[in-house]
Design a protein around this motif. Structure first.
Motif, PDB file in Angstrom:
ATOM      1  N   ALA A 177       0.828  -1.206   0.000  1.00 18.45           N
ATOM      2  CA  ALA A 177       0.000   0.000   0.000  1.00 18.45           C
ATOM      3  C   ALA A 177       0.861   1.256   0.000  1.00 18.45           C
ATOM      4  O   ALA A 177       0.513   2.261  -0.642  1.00 18.45           O
ATOM      5  N   ILE A 234       2.017   1.734  -3.511  1.00 14.77           N
ATOM      6  CA  ILE A 234       0.891   2.168  -4.341  1.00 14.77           C
ATOM      7  C   ILE A 234       0.571   3.639  -4.107  1.00 14.77           C
ATOM      8  O   ILE A 234       0.166   4.355  -5.037  1.00 14.77           O
ATOM      9  N   SER A 235       0.768   4.128  -2.865  1.00 17.80           N
ATOM     10  CA  SER A 235       0.420   5.518  -2.551  1.00 17.80           C
ATOM     11  C   SER A 235       1.283   6.520  -3.314  1.00 17.80           C
ATOM     12  O   SER A 235       0.906   7.683  -3.424  1.00 17.80           O
ATOM     13  N   THR A 293       1.960   6.136  -6.509  1.00 13.10           N
ATOM     14  CA  THR A 293       1.646   5.925  -7.926  1.00 13.10           C
ATOM     15  C   THR A 293       0.244   6.436  -8.234  1.00 13.10           C
ATOM     16  O   THR A 293      -0.503   6.820  -7.336  1.00 13.10           O
ATOM     17  N   LEU A 349      -2.067   4.499  -9.561  1.00  8.53           N
ATOM     18  CA  LEU A 349      -2.767   3.245  -9.830  1.00  8.53           C
ATOM     19  C   LEU A 349      -4.284   3.428  -9.751  1.00  8.53           C
ATOM     20  O   LEU A 349      -4.815   3.965  -8.796  1.00  8.53           O
ATOM     21  N   ILE A 360       0.819   2.516 -15.213  1.00  7.68           N
ATOM     22  CA  ILE A 360       1.067   2.993 -13.848  1.00  7.68           C
ATOM     23  C   ILE A 360       2.318   3.861 -13.851  1.00  7.68           C
ATOM     24  O   ILE A 360       3.374   3.459 -14.350  1.00  7.68           O
ATOM     25  N   PHE A 417      -6.931   3.846  -6.564  1.00  8.02           N
ATOM     26  CA  PHE A 417      -6.234   3.059  -5.544  1.00  8.02           C
ATOM     27  C   PHE A 417      -5.030   3.790  -4.964  1.00  8.02           C
ATOM     28  O   PHE A 417      -4.771   3.720  -3.761  1.00  8.02           O
ATOM     29  N   GLY A 418      -4.275   4.486  -5.791  1.00  5.36           N
ATOM     30  CA  GLY A 418      -3.128   5.232  -5.297  1.00  5.36           C
ATOM     31  C   GLY A 418      -3.534   6.349  -4.353  1.00  5.36           C
ATOM     32  O   GLY A 418      -2.929   6.548  -3.287  1.00  5.36           O
ATOM     33  N   ALA A 465      -4.800   4.823  -1.107  1.00  5.74           N
ATOM     34  CA  ALA A 465      -3.681   4.316  -0.311  1.00  5.74           C
ATOM     35  C   ALA A 465      -2.954   5.454   0.395  1.00  5.74           C
ATOM     36  O   ALA A 465      -2.534   5.319   1.548  1.00  5.74           O
TER      37      ALA A 465
END
Length: 295
Positions: A32, A35-36, A38, A40, A51, A264-265, A268
């Motif tokens: 996570a 991902i934060s 990016t 995403l 991405i 999602f990014g 996150a």
């Protein structure tokens, strides 16, 4: 069996638990965190080439997002009002149950504990009827004494207080059991000595009961604080963050961004802001705890 093999035995026993903890707790946290940084989204799950690493852009965007700022304010409101109410009411219930007979205490323990294990959707259905502005029980009782109907879930401020009331009622059971166990573990010899010295009930409560329950109180306060920072179920099922995002919490904001809007990014990044807030609040609690122990 030689000494080296004996030294490995404890690690063999804790190995599976550590492996599960790493796979299902630490790895998701690290993932996570990555991902934060990016952009995403749902498209990125289908094609990883879309991405991009965007650094701290998600975090900068968060603190320029009025909805997120409002969710922080709402969450702090829940914590400031909800935590003292939840801890205080649980302690009062435990104190009352400690003075009644065993069979009556057992009966009421079950009654107070049932909301904690009841499905939140079922609870929301019942409380939804209670809070109904036109046909709800609460407004009917108010009408009996000639008080106008209250918009329990329609006004942002009243809606927050309504959710707090429901959440406190639902969460009392677990904390009550912890307090009750702590109360019944206090040696009766302390109270007998206080009776000989002529102490009244208030003196026994402040000088014996509360100090003897300090660890249980600390545990309940910390866990309750963390739970209220993660306040999610009640606004999700009762108001979906409305009206006008007036009941939106950080946890609900994370859910909305990550699973409703598929950002999602961004979601996150919001989750790590919440993570940092919880860590800071918990460290402050431990700091006060250590300070009290050194006095």
């Amino acid at each position: 069996m030689n000494k080296k093999k004996l030294n490995l035995i404890p690690y063999i026993f804790i190995g599976p638990a550590v492996l599960l903890l790493f796979v299902f707790t630490f790895m998701p946290i690290l993932l996570a965190l990555v991902i934060s940084f990016t952009n995403l989204n749902l498209t990125g799950l289908a094609d990883f080439s879309t991405i991009d690493f965007i650094g701290f852009d998600n975090f900068v965007r968060l603190f320029q997002d009025d909805v997120f700022i409002q969710s922080i304010g709402n969450t702090l409101f829940y914590v400031i009002i909800g935590v003292p109410l939840a801890v205080g009411s649980s302690l009062i219930i435990a104190l009352l149950l400690n003075f009644v007979s065993n069979w009556l205490s057992t009966f009421f323990r079950v009654i107070f504990y049932m909301p904690s294990v009841t499905n939140i959707v079922a609870i929301a259905v019942i409380w939804g009827f209670l809070y109904n502005q036109n046909y709800g029980l609460f407004n009917y009782l108010l009408s009996v004494i000639n008080v106008g109907s209250v918009p329990w879930l329609e006004d942002p401020m009243i809606a927050k207080l309504s959710l707090i009331l429901m959440a406190v009622w639902k969460s009392n059971g677990i904390s009550m059991l912890i307090f009750l166990a702590a109360l019944r573990s206090i040696p009766t010899i302390y109270y007998e000595a206080a009776d000989i010295d002529g102490a009244n009930r208030w003196q026994k409560f402040t000088k014996i009961t509360l100090p003897s329950m300090s660890f249980a109180t600390f545990f309940v306060v910390v866990t309750t604080l963390i739970g209220w920072f993660q306040f999610f179920e009640e606004p999700f099922v009762m108001t979906d963050g409305g009206p006008l995002n007036g009941t939106n919490s950080i946890a609900l904001f994370i859910y909305q961004e990550g699973f409703q809007y598929n950002e999602f990014g961004y979601g996150a990044a919001a989750s790590f802001v919440l993570f940092v807030i919880i860590i800071i609040a918990t460290l402050i609690q431990f700091k006060f705890r250590n300070k009290d122990q050194t006095l």
